[in-house]
Design a protein around this motif. Sequence first.
Motif, PDB file in Angstrom:
ATOM      1  N   GLN A 122      29.101   5.416  50.024  1.00  0.00           N
ATOM      2  CA  GLN A 122      29.648   5.726  48.914  1.00  0.00           C
ATOM      3  C   GLN A 122      29.365   6.848  48.251  1.00  0.00           C
ATOM      4  O   GLN A 122      28.799   7.478  49.551  1.00  0.00           O
ATOM      5  CB  GLN A 122      28.568   4.807  47.815  1.00  0.00           C
ATOM      6  N   PRO A 123      29.803   7.027  47.074  1.00  0.00           N
ATOM      7  CA  PRO A 123      30.449   9.076  46.753  1.00  0.00           C
ATOM      8  C   PRO A 123      29.124   9.096  46.768  1.00  0.00           C
ATOM      9  O   PRO A 123      27.563   8.344  46.254  1.00  0.00           O
ATOM     10  CB  PRO A 123      30.464   8.306  45.792  1.00  0.00           C
ATOM     11  N   GLY A 124      28.847  10.052  47.241  1.00  0.00           N
ATOM     12  CA  GLY A 124      26.648  10.769  46.761  1.00  0.00           C
ATOM     13  C   GLY A 124      26.855  10.711  48.570  1.00  0.00           C
ATOM     14  O   GLY A 124      25.412  10.949  48.462  1.00  0.00           O
ATOM     15  N   GLY A 125      26.912   9.683  49.425  1.00  0.00           N
ATOM     16  CA  GLY A 125      26.458   9.279  50.761  1.00  0.00           C
ATOM     17  C   GLY A 125      26.659  10.531  51.492  1.00  0.00           C
ATOM     18  O   GLY A 125      26.895  11.074  51.578  1.00  0.00           O
ATOM     19  N   TYR A 138      27.341  18.537  65.663  1.00  0.00           N
ATOM     20  CA  TYR A 138      27.685  18.148  65.245  1.00  0.00           C
ATOM     21  C   TYR A 138      28.226  18.311  63.748  1.00  0.00           C
ATOM     22  O   TYR A 138      28.386  19.398  63.473  1.00  0.00           O
ATOM     23  CB  TYR A 138      25.872  17.759  64.895  1.00  0.00           C
ATOM     24  N   LEU A 139      28.449  17.460  62.966  1.00  0.00           N
ATOM     25  CA  LEU A 139      28.818  18.008  61.253  1.00  0.00           C
ATOM     26  C   LEU A 139      28.156  16.798  60.682  1.00  0.00           C
ATOM     27  O   LEU A 139      27.808  15.807  60.158  1.00  0.00           O
ATOM     28  CB  LEU A 139      30.488  17.000  61.426  1.00  0.00           C
ATOM     29  N   GLN A 140      27.127  17.641  59.778  1.00  0.00           N
ATOM     30  CA  GLN A 140      26.108  16.084  58.960  1.00  0.00           C
ATOM     31  C   GLN A 140      27.032  16.980  57.282  1.00  0.00           C
ATOM     32  O   GLN A 140      26.901  17.275  56.395  1.00  0.00           O
ATOM     33  CB  GLN A 140      24.927  16.920  58.542  1.00  0.00           C
ATOM     34  N   MET A 141      26.889  15.555  57.080  1.00  0.00           N
ATOM     35  CA  MET A 141      28.032  15.416  55.671  1.00  0.00           C
ATOM     36  C   MET A 141      26.892  15.233  54.694  1.00  0.00           C
ATOM     37  O   MET A 141      27.039  13.363  54.783  1.00  0.00           O
ATOM     38  CB  MET A 141      29.885  15.118  56.075  1.00  0.00           C
ATOM     39  N   ASN A 142      26.506  15.229  53.739  1.00  0.00           N
ATOM     40  CA  ASN A 142      26.250  15.277  52.478  1.00  0.00           C
ATOM     41  C   ASN A 142      26.843  15.208  50.550  1.00  0.00           C
ATOM     42  O   ASN A 142      28.261  16.015  50.891  1.00  0.00           O
ATOM     43  CB  ASN A 142      24.730  15.896  52.519  1.00  0.00           C
ATOM     44  N   SER A 143      26.334  14.483  50.114  1.00  0.00           N
ATOM     45  CA  SER A 143      27.314  14.862  48.696  1.00  0.00           C
ATOM     46  C   SER A 143      28.702  14.466  48.982  1.00  0.00           C
ATOM     47  O   SER A 143      29.121  15.032  48.401  1.00  0.00           O
ATOM     48  CB  SER A 143      26.329  15.937  48.183  1.00  0.00           C
TER      49      SER A 143
END
Length: 116
Positions: free
Chosen positions: A13-16, A80-85
């Motif tokens: 979801q958006p923001g996840g 790695y690619l950490q993707m937030n928001s």
Amino acid sequence: QVHLVESGGGLVQPGGSLRLSCDASGFAFSYVRMSWYRQAPGKEREVVATISDGGDTTNYRSSVKGRFTISRDNAKGTVYLQMNSLKPEDTALYYCYVFLRNQSSWGQGTQVTVSS
């Protein structure tokens, strides 16, 4: 032979948040720069983030700065690619990339879909 295998994509979801991984083999991983690219339907492939061989230098496209973090574990041969928001506009197929011996190598990609 260069081999790149991405994982970790999914529907969020958006923001996840999601964390992508790319397992690399077939070359001296700790001596090369690694990158993440993405390609959305109907759009050109674009670079998302790049990390130097030692991990001390990173670069991001402006639209993901402050939300995404690229990192690497040279002992494991993984980037790695950490993707937030996450935003709907982050929806794309995400690829791991390395340029080595005058040749571009790509993984098969992992799909990231951001939708409510």
